[in-house]
Design a protein around this motif. Structure first.
Motif, PDB file in Angstrom:
ATOM      1  N   LEU A  29      38.742  51.951 122.426  1.00  0.00           N
ATOM      2  CA  LEU A  29      38.314  51.276 123.651  1.00  0.00           C
ATOM      3  C   LEU A  29      37.780  52.240 124.697  1.00  0.00           C
ATOM      4  CD1 LEU A  29      41.023  48.552 124.441  1.00  0.00           C
ATOM      5  CD2 LEU A  29      38.591  48.175 124.090  1.00  0.00           C
ATOM      6  N   MET A  30      38.145  53.517 124.590  1.00  0.00           N
ATOM      7  CA  MET A  30      37.872  54.456 125.683  1.00  0.00           C
ATOM      8  C   MET A  30      36.395  54.637 126.001  1.00  0.00           C
ATOM      9  SD  MET A  30      40.881  57.298 125.285  1.00  0.00           S
ATOM     10  CE  MET A  30      42.598  56.794 125.458  1.00  0.00           C
ATOM     11  N   PRO A  31      35.500  54.813 125.014  1.00  0.00           N
ATOM     12  CA  PRO A  31      34.074  54.907 125.371  1.00  0.00           C
ATOM     13  C   PRO A  31      33.577  53.673 126.126  1.00  0.00           C
ATOM     14  CG  PRO A  31      34.439  55.675 123.126  1.00  0.00           C
ATOM     15  CD  PRO A  31      35.720  55.049 123.577  1.00  0.00           C
ATOM     16  N   HIS A  32      34.063  52.500 125.732  1.00  0.00           N
ATOM     17  CA  HIS A  32      33.661  51.261 126.425  1.00  0.00           C
ATOM     18  C   HIS A  32      34.182  51.267 127.854  1.00  0.00           C
ATOM     19  CE1 HIS A  32      32.771  47.100 127.228  1.00  0.00           C
ATOM     20  NE2 HIS A  32      34.059  46.820 127.410  1.00  0.00           N
ATOM     21  N   LEU A  33      35.442  51.651 128.048  1.00  0.00           N
ATOM     22  CA  LEU A  33      36.008  51.708 129.389  1.00  0.00           C
ATOM     23  C   LEU A  33      35.289  52.749 130.235  1.00  0.00           C
ATOM     24  CD1 LEU A  33      39.845  51.475 128.596  1.00  0.00           C
ATOM     25  CD2 LEU A  33      38.345  49.667 129.457  1.00  0.00           C
ATOM     26  N   ASP A  34      34.920  53.864 129.603  1.00  0.00           N
ATOM     27  CA  ASP A  34      34.186  54.908 130.324  1.00  0.00           C
ATOM     28  C   ASP A  34      32.835  54.384 130.807  1.00  0.00           C
ATOM     29  OD1 ASP A  34      32.223  57.691 129.596  1.00  0.00           O
ATOM     30  OD2 ASP A  34      33.750  57.718 131.159  1.00  0.00           O
ATOM     31  N   SER A  35      32.154  53.608 129.973  1.00  0.00           N
ATOM     32  CA  SER A  35      30.855  53.053 130.368  1.00  0.00           C
ATOM     33  C   SER A  35      31.021  52.055 131.513  1.00  0.00           C
ATOM     34  CB  SER A  35      30.174  52.383 129.170  1.00  0.00           C
ATOM     35  OG  SER A  35      30.886  51.229 128.753  1.00  0.00           O
ATOM     36  N   LEU A  36      32.103  51.268 131.488  1.00  0.00           N
ATOM     37  CA  LEU A  36      32.366  50.326 132.583  1.00  0.00           C
ATOM     38  C   LEU A  36      32.655  51.067 133.880  1.00  0.00           C
ATOM     39  CD1 LEU A  36      34.636  47.696 130.773  1.00  0.00           C
ATOM     40  CD2 LEU A  36      32.245  47.416 131.439  1.00  0.00           C
ATOM     41  N   GLN A  37      33.448  52.125 133.769  1.00  0.00           N
ATOM     42  CA  GLN A  37      33.806  52.890 134.959  1.00  0.00           C
ATOM     43  C   GLN A  37      32.565  53.495 135.610  1.00  0.00           C
ATOM     44  OE1 GLN A  37      37.632  55.466 135.701  1.00  0.00           O
ATOM     45  NE2 GLN A  37      36.182  56.688 134.518  1.00  0.00           N
ATOM     46  N   LYS A  38      31.622  53.980 134.783  1.00  0.00           N
ATOM     47  CA  LYS A  38      30.392  54.563 135.320  1.00  0.00           C
ATOM     48  C   LYS A  38      29.466  53.481 135.884  1.00  0.00           C
ATOM     49  CE  LYS A  38      30.478  58.569 132.232  1.00  0.00           C
ATOM     50  NZ  LYS A  38      29.901  59.198 131.011  1.00  0.00           N
ATOM     51  N   GLU A  39      29.365  52.357 135.186  1.00  0.00           N
ATOM     52  CA  GLU A  39      28.457  51.289 135.610  1.00  0.00           C
ATOM     53  C   GLU A  39      28.892  50.662 136.929  1.00  0.00           C
ATOM     54  OE1 GLU A  39      27.818  48.403 132.597  1.00  0.00           O
ATOM     55  OE2 GLU A  39      26.668  47.044 133.875  1.00  0.00           O
ATOM     56  N   TYR A  40      30.228  50.540 137.107  1.00  0.00           N
ATOM     57  CA  TYR A  40      30.745  49.897 138.324  1.00  0.00           C
ATOM     58  C   TYR A  40      31.434  50.913 139.224  1.00  0.00           C
ATOM     59  CZ  TYR A  40      29.791  45.723 135.605  1.00  0.00           C
ATOM     60  OH  TYR A  40      29.172  44.748 134.859  1.00  0.00           O
ATOM     61  N   HIS A  41      30.871  52.116 139.272  1.00  0.00           N
ATOM     62  CA  HIS A  41      31.418  53.192 140.100  1.00  0.00           C
ATOM     63  C   HIS A  41      31.503  52.742 141.559  1.00  0.00           C
ATOM     64  CE1 HIS A  41      32.367  57.221 141.420  1.00  0.00           C
ATOM     65  NE2 HIS A  41      31.367  57.167 142.305  1.00  0.00           N
ATOM     66  N   THR A  71      46.784  41.516 129.513  1.00  0.00           N
ATOM     67  CA  THR A  71      46.131  41.135 128.264  1.00  0.00           C
ATOM     68  C   THR A  71      45.868  42.361 127.399  1.00  0.00           C
ATOM     69  OG1 THR A  71      44.212  39.919 127.391  1.00  0.00           O
ATOM     70  CG2 THR A  71      43.836  41.302 129.326  1.00  0.00           C
ATOM     71  N   ASP A  72      45.185  42.138 126.266  1.00  0.00           N
ATOM     72  CA  ASP A  72      44.784  43.270 125.427  1.00  0.00           C
ATOM     73  C   ASP A  72      43.376  43.699 125.813  1.00  0.00           C
ATOM     74  OD1 ASP A  72      42.915  41.553 124.233  1.00  0.00           O
ATOM     75  OD2 ASP A  72      44.357  40.908 122.722  1.00  0.00           O
ATOM     76  N   GLY A  73      42.785  44.587 125.060  1.00  0.00           N
ATOM     77  CA  GLY A  73      41.491  45.138 125.439  1.00  0.00           C
ATOM     78  C   GLY A  73      40.310  44.223 125.212  1.00  0.00           C
ATOM     79  N   ASN A  74      40.508  43.070 124.587  1.00  0.00           N
ATOM     80  CA  ASN A  74      39.374  42.210 124.249  1.00  0.00           C
ATOM     81  C   ASN A  74      38.776  41.497 125.451  1.00  0.00           C
ATOM     82  OD1 ASN A  74      39.444  42.714 121.441  1.00  0.00           O
ATOM     83  ND2 ASN A  74      41.184  41.341 121.215  1.00  0.00           N
ATOM     84  N   SER A  75      39.500  41.462 126.573  1.00  0.00           N
ATOM     85  CA  SER A  75      39.003  40.743 127.744  1.00  0.00           C
ATOM     86  C   SER A  75      38.107  41.599 128.630  1.00  0.00           C
ATOM     87  CB  SER A  75      40.180  40.223 128.577  1.00  0.00           C
ATOM     88  OG  SER A  75      40.947  39.296 127.842  1.00  0.00           O
ATOM     89  N   ALA A  76      38.001  42.903 128.332  1.00  0.00           N
ATOM     90  CA  ALA A  76      37.253  43.817 129.197  1.00  0.00           C
ATOM     91  C   ALA A  76      35.758  43.735 128.911  1.00  0.00           C
ATOM     92  CB  ALA A  76      37.762  45.243 129.026  1.00  0.00           C
ATOM     93  N   THR A  77      35.182  42.551 129.096  1.00  0.00           N
ATOM     94  CA  THR A  77      33.743  42.352 128.936  1.00  0.00           C
ATOM     95  C   THR A  77      33.060  42.533 130.291  1.00  0.00           C
ATOM     96  OG1 THR A  77      33.885  39.977 129.369  1.00  0.00           O
ATOM     97  CG2 THR A  77      34.184  40.708 127.078  1.00  0.00           C
ATOM     98  N   ARG A  78      31.770  42.793 130.273  1.00  0.00           N
ATOM     99  CA  ARG A  78      31.042  42.948 131.533  1.00  0.00           C
ATOM    100  C   ARG A  78      31.074  41.671 132.356  1.00  0.00           C
ATOM    101  NH1 ARG A  78      29.077  46.861 128.441  1.00  0.00           N
ATOM    102  NH2 ARG A  78      28.448  48.799 129.492  1.00  0.00           N
ATOM    103  N   GLU A  79      30.980  40.518 131.696  1.00  0.00           N
ATOM    104  CA  GLU A  79      31.037  39.248 132.410  1.00  0.00           C
ATOM    105  C   GLU A  79      32.358  39.095 133.162  1.00  0.00           C
ATOM    106  OE1 GLU A  79      30.571  35.903 129.885  1.00  0.00           O
ATOM    107  OE2 GLU A  79      30.731  34.424 131.498  1.00  0.00           O
ATOM    108  N   ASP A  83      37.886  34.582 132.225  1.00  0.00           N
ATOM    109  CA  ASP A  83      38.540  34.139 130.990  1.00  0.00           C
ATOM    110  C   ASP A  83      39.282  35.300 130.334  1.00  0.00           C
ATOM    111  OD1 ASP A  83      35.646  32.146 130.232  1.00  0.00           O
ATOM    112  OD2 ASP A  83      37.511  31.541 131.217  1.00  0.00           O
ATOM    113  N   PHE A  84      40.538  35.091 129.993  1.00  0.00           N
ATOM    114  CA  PHE A  84      41.312  36.083 129.250  1.00  0.00           C
ATOM    115  C   PHE A  84      42.431  35.382 128.500  1.00  0.00           C
ATOM    116  CE2 PHE A  84      43.657  35.587 133.171  1.00  0.00           C
ATOM    117  CZ  PHE A  84      44.988  35.738 132.820  1.00  0.00           C
ATOM    118  N   VAL A  85      42.890  36.030 127.437  1.00  0.00           N
ATOM    119  CA  VAL A  85      44.031  35.518 126.674  1.00  0.00           C
ATOM    120  C   VAL A  85      45.258  36.303 127.109  1.00  0.00           C
ATOM    121  CG1 VAL A  85      45.026  35.179 124.395  1.00  0.00           C
ATOM    122  CG2 VAL A  85      42.549  34.926 124.736  1.00  0.00           C
ATOM    123  N   PRO A  86      46.167  35.677 127.863  1.00  0.00           N
ATOM    124  CA  PRO A  86      47.334  36.420 128.360  1.00  0.00           C
ATOM    125  C   PRO A  86      48.296  36.747 127.236  1.00  0.00           C
ATOM    126  CG  PRO A  86      47.561  34.092 128.872  1.00  0.00           C
ATOM    127  CD  PRO A  86      46.192  34.267 128.274  1.00  0.00           C
TER     128      PRO A  86
END
Length: 442
Positions: free
Chosen positions: A79-91, A156-164, A176-179
């Protein structure tokens, strides 16, 4: 999703502590749920943070995601590369804080050496003993979403970390997330610490004559098996095996609650001759063939009383549930036999680089080298029996370590023995008498 389950743990005593109302270095630690406000606890050790420590509230003012991980969780790392991209995109709009119980040196080495995460820098809590008490989890990945005011919006788990979802989260909108359900957060339930019969169990356990529970696979339980004395005065024992394959349950039953021994070979341990619901060709990777079993019963105070009681009740329970009649008998089974050759003990010396230990026995492929380096003989036999199509029998002895390299040639035993003799070993195929469990229709 990375889970703590391991399906063939034989004897494991689990000790869990309640997360409610604990204190750590003066901090009151109470489990935080969705809708709660997070407490302002001290995070004493941070990585990639200018001050090296902080209060949890220091990270508020903008939406915060706490992502829990540990070095053994491959799903977390992916998940880390995806989280890193989110962190940079929404800095500037989003804060991602990682948290791990692993030590600083191990975490730093991992980020420096792993090609998968090289160049990625997260602010993260290390040596964590605080956040894991506030947000307990039995299954990783594990993420806690906290709004800018400190209110927990999702666990939740990591599946909810979408850009939307991230954009809605930043804007303060519902997403939307699965608790995670309570069973995934509560170690008491996840490890089946309490028996399935919960109501006033402690106050009445001395009255129990026999209680058993059998269910299909339950994902909230970890795959543990234990046998223990619940009450030595009244001679009450408990055996439980959560999420075990039905073959393992029968193996436990005929072993008196003892599981995989070094020479146990599940593929030839059973003869299945039944038209019941049990498959004739078992699949160890099919969770539909896994079950949870829980037994509380009286036992005789004699030396073998515990094993006899478990076998007596468990065999009967399983046979009735699966509509079969089982028994154990002796059969001649073709086996690989590893034994010493001559007086040489070269196998006791390191091979290869002579560093650490190695055993690639999970790769028993024809023509491929089997490399054994500084491995305990007993453990090697168990490993080989798990991966081989026919049983391995150890006649080298159970003490000390073993090292050798041989090209795996199951159709050319002489060639393998010729390679092994320089280590003072040889291998043979022999018919040996083995205990076999037979399952037939009732």
């Amino acid at each position: 999703m990375k889970s703590s389950k391991r399906l063939y743990i034989t004897i494991l005593i689990l000790v869990c502590s309640c997360t409610i109302g604990q204190k750590l270095k003066g901090q009151e630690l109470t489990t935080v749920r969705i809708g709660d406000r997070i407490p302002n606890v001290l995070l004493p050790e941070l990585l990639n943070h200018p001050k090296g420590s902080a209060q949890l509230h220091d990270f508020l003012g903008k939406p915060l995601i706490i992502d829990f991980w540990f070095l053994g969780c491959s799903s977390c790392v992916k998940l880390m590369p995806h989280l890193d991209s989110l962190q940079k995109e929404y800095h500037g709009k989003l804060q991602i804080l990682l948290s791990t119980h692993d030590e600083r040196e191990k975490v730093e080495n991992f980020f420096n050496r792993s090609r998968y995460v090289q160049g990625i820098k997260f602010t993260q809590v290390i040596n964590d003993a605080v956040l894991k008490k506030l947000f307990p989890a039995m299954i990783m990945p594990h993420q806690v979403w906290i709004d800018k005011n400190g209110i927990v919006k999702a666990i939740t788990d990591g599946n909810s970390a979408t850009r939307e979802n991230i954009e809605k989260f930043i804007e303060g909108k519902d997403f939307d997330f699965v608790p995670k359900i309570d069973e995934e957060l509560d170690p008491f339930v996840a490890n089946a610490v309490q028996p399935a019969m919960l109501y006033n169990y402690i106050g009445n356990k001395e009255k129990i004559l026999k209680y058993s529970y059998l269910s299909e696979f339950r994902p909230e339980f970890s795959g543990t098996s234990t046998r223990s004395i619940e009450d030595p005065v009244n001679h009450i024992l408990r055996f439980k095996s959560m999420n075990s394959h039905f073959l393992m349950l029968y193996n436990f039953a005929y072993g008196g609650g003892l599981g995989i021994l070094e020479d146990t070979h599940l593929k030839t341990r059973f003869i299945i001759e039944t038209n019941s619901t049990l498959p004739r060709v078992p699949e160890l990777n099919n969770y539909n063939q896994y079950y949870c079993y829980d037994l509380i019963c009286r036992y005789d105070g004699a030396e073998d009383g515990i094993s006899k009681a478990i076998s007596k009740y468990m065999i009967d329970d399983l046979d009735k549930a699966f509509n079969v009649k089982s028994h154990e008998e002796k059969k001649l089974v073709k086996c690989w036999v590893l034994k010493e050759y001559g007086d040489s003990k070269v196998y006791q010396e390191p091979v290869g680089e002579g560093m650490g230990f190695k055993a690639n026995a999970e790769e028993l492929e024809p023509g491929k080298q089997l490399i054994i380096e500084n491995f305990f003989v007993r453990n090697l036999t168990q490993l080989l029996n798990y991966n081989s199509e026919i049983p391995f029998v150890n006649k080298v002895g159970n003490k000390g370590k073993i090292s050798f390299i041989v090209t795996w040639k199951p159709n050319n035993v002489k060639a393998m023995s010729a390679e092994l003799r320089k280590y003072g070993l040889e291998i043979a195929l022999e018919d040996m008498e083995r205990d076999v469990i037979v399952l037939r229709d009732r």
